[in-house]
Design an enzyme around this catalytic site. Structure first.
Site, PDB file in Angstrom:
ATOM      1  CG  MET A  72       0.983 -17.584  10.841  1.00 41.58           C
ATOM      2  SD  MET A  72      -0.315 -18.410  12.173  1.00 41.58           S
ATOM      3  CE  MET A  72      -0.400 -20.018  11.429  1.00 41.58           C
ATOM      4  N   GLY A  96      -5.146 -18.415   5.885  1.00 41.76           N
ATOM      5  CA  GLY A  96      -4.258 -17.110   6.251  1.00 41.76           C
ATOM      6  C   GLY A  96      -4.519 -16.510   7.552  1.00 41.76           C
ATOM      7  CB  SER A  97      -4.440 -16.537  10.621  1.00 44.09           C
ATOM      8  OG  SER A  97      -3.761 -17.888  10.287  1.00 44.09           O
ATOM      9  NE  ARG A  98      -1.549  -9.612  14.225  1.00 40.84           N
ATOM     10  CZ  ARG A  98      -2.069  -8.443  14.238  1.00 40.84           C
ATOM     11  NH1 ARG A  98      -2.605  -7.876  13.289  1.00 40.84           N
ATOM     12  NH2 ARG A  98      -2.313  -8.002  15.430  1.00 40.84           N
TER      13      ARG A  98
END
Length: 218
Positions: A101, A187-189
């Site tokens: 993301m 921002g990430s996953r």
């Protein structure tokens, strides 16, 4: 049939639908922008602050947006907006689908299936970029859902900027497919593990939309 999902209350500003948990970040930013704009006609210092403050406030509004979605049909749907970063067979027969993301994506995550939340575990860790292999050791929240396909594991992983994951629902909550379940700031996953025998219907590099993109194949 697909349905329009509305769940727990959200923050809001000027009619814009915002993610729950956005206020601590948004309110000071918007207040600074509004104050500097109001004073900009009389103060050069205020004018200097107004442009970056307004740009930052606009960026925050965009980042924390939480649009309604028509939830798709399918056994497993994407829990996150983003891009499929990897698809990896796991030793226990499951398949991990990792979705990256970026800060431009909606960061509200949704339940991939209907079921009961059996576990929500926060695991402390680092904050390296979510696209980096070392992000396996990042700060995370591990979810388990009891569903018609059995136990489904989903992991929210913090990135280099994200410093907090905000779960919306506790252990024991019954959720419908597509319900909002949490937020990762910046921002990430998100990783989801498909059970053995469930085939993947996305590919690396494909864009996903939370609650809309189907992950599995019949």
């Amino acid at each position: 049939m697909p349905h329009s999902q509305t769940s727990a209350p959200r923050d809001s500003l000027a009619g814009v639908r915002l993610a729950r948990g956005a206020s601590p970040w948004l309110l000071p930013t918007v207040a600074t922008a509004a104050l500097s704009l109001a004073r900009s006609r009389r103060s050069g210092a205020a004018r200097a602050v107004a442009v970056p403050a307004t740009a930052l406030a606009a960026g925050m509004l965009w980042f924390f947006r939480d649009p309604e979605r028509e939830i798709a049909q399918g056994r497993v749907i994407s829990p996150a907006d983003g891009v499929v970063q990897s698809i990896m067979p796991w030793k226990d027969g499951r398949t991990r689908v990792a979705i990256f993301m970026s800060p431009l994506n909606v960061h509200v995550n949704r339940a991939p299936l209907s079921g009961t939340v059996t576990s929500v575990e926060h695991i402390p860790g680092g904050f390296v970029p979510a696209f980096n292999k070392e992000s396996e050791n990042n700060e995370r929240v591990v979810w388990h859902f009891d569903t018609e396909l059995g136990d489904i594991e989903m992991i929210q992983i913090a990135g280099a900027v994200a410093r907090r994951i905000v779960p919306y629902v506790p252990e024991g909550t019954k959720v419908e497919q597509g319900d909002r379940i949490g937020l990762i700031r910046f921002g990430s996953r998100v990783d989801i593990y498909l059970p053995e025998g469930v085939e993947v219907d996305v590919e690396v590099g494909q864009k996903t939309v939370a609650g809309v993109t189907r992950i599995d194949r019949d």
